[in-house]
Write a protein that holds these residues in place. Sequence first.
Motif, mmCIF file in Angstrom:
data_model
loop_
_atom_site.group_PDB
_atom_site.id
_atom_site.type_symbol
_atom_site.label_atom_id
_atom_site.label_comp_id
_atom_site.label_asym_id
_atom_site.label_seq_id
_atom_site.Cartn_x
_atom_site.Cartn_y
_atom_site.Cartn_z
ATOM 1 N N PHE A 146 -12.966 7.009 1.994
ATOM 2 C CA PHE A 146 -13.046 8.352 1.421
ATOM 3 C C PHE A 146 -12.729 8.434 -0.070
ATOM 4 O O PHE A 146 -13.387 9.175 -0.788
ATOM 5 N N CYS A 147 -11.715 7.732 -0.535
ATOM 6 C CA CYS A 147 -11.245 7.983 -1.893
ATOM 7 C C CYS A 147 -12.133 7.301 -2.931
ATOM 8 O O CYS A 147 -12.838 6.319 -2.645
ATOM 9 N N SER A 148 -12.098 7.830 -4.139
ATOM 10 C CA SER A 148 -12.875 7.293 -5.258
ATOM 11 C C SER A 148 -12.227 6.000 -5.764
ATOM 12 O O SER A 148 -11.065 5.717 -5.461
ATOM 13 N N PRO A 149 -12.975 5.222 -6.552
ATOM 14 C CA PRO A 149 -12.417 3.957 -7.048
ATOM 15 C C PRO A 149 -11.112 4.126 -7.834
ATOM 16 O O PRO A 149 -10.189 3.328 -7.690
ATOM 17 N N LYS A 150 -11.018 5.175 -8.654
ATOM 18 C CA LYS A 150 -9.803 5.378 -9.452
ATOM 19 C C LYS A 150 -8.611 5.710 -8.548
ATOM 20 O O LYS A 150 -7.517 5.163 -8.716
ATOM 21 N N VAL A 151 -8.829 6.614 -7.609
ATOM 22 C CA VAL A 151 -7.755 6.965 -6.677
ATOM 23 C C VAL A 151 -7.362 5.755 -5.828
ATOM 24 O O VAL A 151 -6.177 5.537 -5.535
ATOM 25 N N LYS A 152 -8.341 4.942 -5.454
ATOM 26 C CA LYS A 152 -8.066 3.745 -4.665
ATOM 27 C C LYS A 152 -7.130 2.801 -5.411
ATOM 28 O O LYS A 152 -6.181 2.260 -4.839
ATOM 29 N N GLU A 153 -7.391 2.594 -6.708
ATOM 30 C CA GLU A 153 -6.542 1.705 -7.488
ATOM 31 C C GLU A 153 -5.114 2.229 -7.578
ATOM 32 O O GLU A 153 -4.148 1.484 -7.458
ATOM 33 N N VAL A 154 -4.976 3.555 -7.790
ATOM 34 C CA VAL A 154 -3.646 4.150 -7.884
ATOM 35 C C VAL A 154 -2.894 3.996 -6.568
ATOM 36 O O VAL A 154 -1.706 3.625 -6.545
ATOM 37 N N LEU A 155 -3.585 4.273 -5.455
ATOM 38 C CA LEU A 155 -2.938 4.167 -4.152
ATOM 39 C C LEU A 155 -2.546 2.725 -3.824
ATOM 40 O O LEU A 155 -1.465 2.475 -3.286
ATOM 41 N N LYS A 156 -3.414 1.791 -4.156
ATOM 42 C CA LYS A 156 -3.109 0.389 -3.861
ATOM 43 C C LYS A 156 -1.922 -0.098 -4.687
ATOM 44 O O LYS A 156 -1.075 -0.847 -4.184
ATOM 45 N N ILE A 157 -1.841 0.336 -5.940
ATOM 46 C CA ILE A 157 -0.692 -0.039 -6.773
ATOM 47 C C ILE A 157 0.590 0.561 -6.205
ATOM 48 O O ILE A 157 1.640 -0.092 -6.136
ATOM 49 N N THR A 158 0.509 1.819 -5.765
ATOM 50 C CA THR A 158 1.680 2.479 -5.189
ATOM 51 C C THR A 158 2.142 1.776 -3.920
ATOM 52 O O THR A 158 3.348 1.561 -3.703
ATOM 53 N N ILE A 159 1.202 1.398 -3.080
ATOM 54 C CA ILE A 159 1.537 0.699 -1.839
ATOM 55 C C ILE A 159 2.152 -0.660 -2.131
ATOM 56 O O ILE A 159 3.110 -1.088 -1.475
ATOM 57 N N GLU A 160 1.638 -1.363 -3.151
ATOM 58 C CA GLU A 160 2.207 -2.645 -3.530
ATOM 59 C C GLU A 160 3.631 -2.483 -4.060
ATOM 60 O O GLU A 160 4.496 -3.339 -3.837
ATOM 61 N N LEU A 161 3.881 -1.383 -4.760
ATOM 62 C CA LEU A 161 5.243 -1.112 -5.237
ATOM 63 C C LEU A 161 6.193 -0.865 -4.070
ATOM 64 O O LEU A 161 7.350 -1.290 -4.089
ATOM 65 N N LEU A 162 5.704 -0.176 -3.037
ATOM 66 C CA LEU A 162 6.524 0.024 -1.842
ATOM 67 C C LEU A 162 6.895 -1.314 -1.203
ATOM 68 O O LEU A 162 8.029 -1.517 -0.763
ATOM 69 N N ALA A 163 5.923 -2.225 -1.162
ATOM 70 C CA ALA A 163 6.180 -3.537 -0.565
ATOM 71 C C ALA A 163 7.150 -4.366 -1.399
ATOM 72 O O ALA A 163 7.815 -5.264 -0.875
ATOM 73 N N ALA A 164 7.247 -4.065 -2.701
ATOM 74 C CA ALA A 164 8.104 -4.855 -3.594
ATOM 75 C C ALA A 164 9.550 -4.383 -3.610
ATOM 76 O O ALA A 164 10.407 -5.061 -4.184
ATOM 77 N N LEU B 105 12.348 1.344 8.541
ATOM 78 C CA LEU B 105 11.459 0.233 8.879
ATOM 79 C C LEU B 105 9.994 0.653 8.824
ATOM 80 O O LEU B 105 9.124 -0.153 8.476
ATOM 81 N N ALA B 106 9.708 1.905 9.156
ATOM 82 C CA ALA B 106 8.332 2.397 9.057
ATOM 83 C C ALA B 106 7.854 2.363 7.611
ATOM 84 O O ALA B 106 6.734 1.914 7.321
ATOM 85 N N LEU B 107 8.700 2.807 6.691
ATOM 86 C CA LEU B 107 8.333 2.773 5.273
ATOM 87 C C LEU B 107 8.154 1.341 4.775
ATOM 88 O O LEU B 107 7.311 1.081 3.909
ATOM 89 N N MET B 108 8.903 0.419 5.333
ATOM 90 C CA MET B 108 8.783 -0.978 4.932
ATOM 91 C C MET B 108 7.562 -1.656 5.545
ATOM 92 O O MET B 108 7.020 -2.615 4.976
ATOM 93 N N SER B 109 7.114 -1.173 6.698
ATOM 94 C CA SER B 109 5.984 -1.792 7.394
ATOM 95 C C SER B 109 4.637 -1.222 6.968
ATOM 96 O O SER B 109 3.606 -1.892 7.132
ATOM 97 N N VAL B 110 4.624 0.005 6.457
ATOM 98 C CA VAL B 110 3.358 0.658 6.098
ATOM 99 C C VAL B 110 2.522 -0.168 5.122
ATOM 100 O O VAL B 110 1.301 -0.286 5.309
ATOM 101 N N PRO B 111 3.091 -0.745 4.043
ATOM 102 C CA PRO B 111 2.245 -1.511 3.120
ATOM 103 C C PRO B 111 1.478 -2.645 3.775
ATOM 104 O O PRO B 111 0.300 -2.879 3.454
ATOM 105 N N ILE B 112 2.097 -3.370 4.710
ATOM 106 C CA ILE B 112 1.409 -4.461 5.404
ATOM 107 C C ILE B 112 0.273 -3.909 6.256
ATOM 108 O O ILE B 112 -0.847 -4.439 6.256
#
Length: 299
Positions: A104-122, A159-166
């Motif tokens: 659904f999301c546009s390429p720009k929104v996708k990049e922002v969301l993926k970066i945010t999810i990677e930050l959650l995993a870090a 644990l849910a917040l920690m597992s969501v990125p994976i």
Amino acid sequence: MQNRGNWEMLSEKFIERLIWLCGISSILFVFGIFFFVFREGAGFLFDGFNAKEFFTSIEWYPTSQNHVRYGALALIAGTFSVTLVSMAIAVPFGLGAAIYISEFCSPKVKEVLKITIELLAAIPSVVWGFIGLTIMNQLIIELFNAPIGLTVLNGGLILALMSVPIIVSIGEDALKAVPDSYREASLALGATRWQTIYRVLLPAAKNGLLAAALLGVGRAVGETMAVLMATGHSIRIPTSLLEPVRTLTATIAAELGEAPMHSEHYQVLFIIGILLFTITFVVNLVADLAVRGIRNQAS
């Protein structure tokens, strides 16, 4: 030119050998860890260990002067209760986010969301544990009028917040693996985008999505610091989400430093480690088989 060609050939062979060595070393490290854990607990495991008491009793008194008991049923129940709560939260949100990012999301929104999810995993697990100990603890007390906020619900949320990125990462890869021809054929037959997702994409990517959920389970089962700080550390079989519990990993982290070297208590903690290693190995093996299934279907 010939010397240059020989040099390139040698460099390529060296890189191939280095990659092979890295792959073999990872396997050796896993077996080395298992050998170390098994060696430390093997003495008591084969001489004096009561498996029936370990798996059926809730009495964990490893330092008792009169009657030492090693019943891990409450610890196992605490581990699985927190894991089930976390997966009940993480799987719907994680797969929903994966569907949104993939379809659904546009390429720009996708990049922002993926970066945010990677930050959650870090974010380190001790930081998540501190959030559970301070913020979530007070929220649960105020919202549910509970005597203490360090409960199964608190640990499950963390644990849910920690597992969501994976789950999001693996789930998006599974959806991307579905050929575009499936989407085009579904839309050409008059299906809506939601019907395409529900009737076509989810069944086609089911193995990969299952793998995402299982890897999330493995992440939750093996977590230590967050559950040590957020679950109350009370040995009991929980009957509600607002009761404190203790997990297997938290028990090892809390007691290993105080147990005398090579004592029964020390060795039982390593037997718990063997149990955890077996659980995570089985979960990751099933996830790997599911990923192989989705790859075979895609090919």
